[in-house]
Scaffold this motif. Structure first.
Motif, PDB file in Angstrom:
ATOM      1  N   GLU A   1       2.773  -0.774 -53.315  1.00  0.00           N
ATOM      2  CA  GLU A   1       2.776  -1.097 -54.822  1.00  0.00           C
ATOM      3  C   GLU A   1       1.749  -0.618 -55.752  1.00  0.00           C
ATOM      4  O   GLU A   1       1.648  -0.266 -56.676  1.00  0.00           O
ATOM      5  N   ASP A   2       0.328  -0.728 -54.977  1.00  0.00           N
ATOM      6  CA  ASP A   2      -0.905  -0.511 -55.542  1.00  0.00           C
ATOM      7  C   ASP A   2      -0.900   0.950 -55.854  1.00  0.00           C
ATOM      8  O   ASP A   2      -1.499   1.448 -57.049  1.00  0.00           O
ATOM      9  N   LEU A   3      -0.354   1.984 -55.088  1.00  0.00           N
ATOM     10  CA  LEU A   3      -0.536   3.253 -55.157  1.00  0.00           C
ATOM     11  C   LEU A   3       0.801   4.106 -55.921  1.00  0.00           C
ATOM     12  O   LEU A   3       0.716   5.034 -55.775  1.00  0.00           O
ATOM     13  N   ASN A   4       1.894   3.301 -56.157  1.00  0.00           N
ATOM     14  CA  ASN A   4       3.125   3.956 -56.391  1.00  0.00           C
ATOM     15  C   ASN A   4       3.544   4.925 -55.440  1.00  0.00           C
ATOM     16  O   ASN A   4       3.906   6.212 -55.732  1.00  0.00           O
ATOM     17  N   LEU A   5       3.549   4.452 -54.118  1.00  0.00           N
ATOM     18  CA  LEU A   5       3.968   5.387 -52.939  1.00  0.00           C
ATOM     19  C   LEU A   5       5.201   4.946 -52.594  1.00  0.00           C
ATOM     20  O   LEU A   5       5.314   3.408 -52.375  1.00  0.00           O
ATOM     21  N   GLU A   6       5.855   5.640 -51.787  1.00  0.00           N
ATOM     22  CA  GLU A   6       7.085   5.060 -50.876  1.00  0.00           C
ATOM     23  C   GLU A   6       6.613   4.509 -49.411  1.00  0.00           C
ATOM     24  O   GLU A   6       5.290   5.104 -48.929  1.00  0.00           O
ATOM     25  N   LEU A   7       7.218   3.746 -48.834  1.00  0.00           N
ATOM     26  CA  LEU A   7       6.863   3.192 -47.531  1.00  0.00           C
ATOM     27  C   LEU A   7       6.596   4.307 -46.448  1.00  0.00           C
ATOM     28  O   LEU A   7       5.530   4.312 -45.664  1.00  0.00           O
ATOM     29  N   MET A   8       7.445   5.336 -46.499  1.00  0.00           N
ATOM     30  CA  MET A   8       7.227   6.370 -45.639  1.00  0.00           C
ATOM     31  C   MET A   8       5.986   6.925 -45.594  1.00  0.00           C
ATOM     32  O   MET A   8       5.377   7.572 -44.715  1.00  0.00           O
ATOM     33  N   GLU A   9       5.599   7.242 -47.117  1.00  0.00           N
ATOM     34  CA  GLU A   9       4.561   8.054 -47.138  1.00  0.00           C
ATOM     35  C   GLU A   9       3.045   7.314 -46.731  1.00  0.00           C
ATOM     36  O   GLU A   9       2.445   8.019 -46.119  1.00  0.00           O
ATOM     37  N   VAL A  10       3.117   6.077 -47.217  1.00  0.00           N
ATOM     38  CA  VAL A  10       2.044   5.298 -46.691  1.00  0.00           C
ATOM     39  C   VAL A  10       1.957   5.264 -44.946  1.00  0.00           C
ATOM     40  O   VAL A  10       0.868   5.365 -44.586  1.00  0.00           O
ATOM     41  N   MET A  11       3.040   5.008 -44.476  1.00  0.00           N
ATOM     42  CA  MET A  11       2.971   5.033 -42.985  1.00  0.00           C
ATOM     43  C   MET A  11       2.597   6.354 -42.422  1.00  0.00           C
ATOM     44  O   MET A  11       1.779   6.290 -41.324  1.00  0.00           O
ATOM     45  N   THR A  12       3.036   7.473 -43.090  1.00  0.00           N
ATOM     46  CA  THR A  12       2.773   8.664 -42.751  1.00  0.00           C
ATOM     47  C   THR A  12       1.216   8.699 -42.880  1.00  0.00           C
ATOM     48  O   THR A  12       0.249   9.405 -41.955  1.00  0.00           O
TER      49      THR A  12
END
Length: 98
Positions: A57-68
């Protein structure tokens, strides 16, 4: 730009980026997206609750991007994920910057 839009931008807050890291992130073999995520974590704090949905939410990223990003930065030794027991005896995952 309308002043109301500018006020809204300032309400979102800001980030502090150490100049040394800004100048040398390539020497640390960090991609730009890894560097931005690491600086976000730096501004959240050295020990923060692992909450990938908030990061999204804070970075406007997809969950998979964050986990990667978490996986890559863990592999590179910039962060650790630790499971600890909080004061209520509940297990929590923390992101720790070394």
């Amino acid at each position: 730009m309308k002043s109301s839009k500018l006020i809204e931008i300032f309400k979102n807050g800001n980030m502090v980026i150490p100049l040394f890291l800004l100048k040398n992130y390539k020497k640390f073999k960090l991609e730009l997206n890894e560097f931005v995520f690491l600086m976000y974590l730096y501004n959240v704090g050295n020990r923060s609750l692992f909450n990938p949905l908030k990061f999204c939410e804070d970075l406007n990223l997809e969950l998979m991007e964050v986990m990667t990003l978490v996986s890559v930065l863990t592999d590179k030794g910039f962060i650790n994920v630790e499971v600890v027991k909080n004061e209520k005896g509940i297990m929590e995952e923390l992101l720790i910057l070394d």
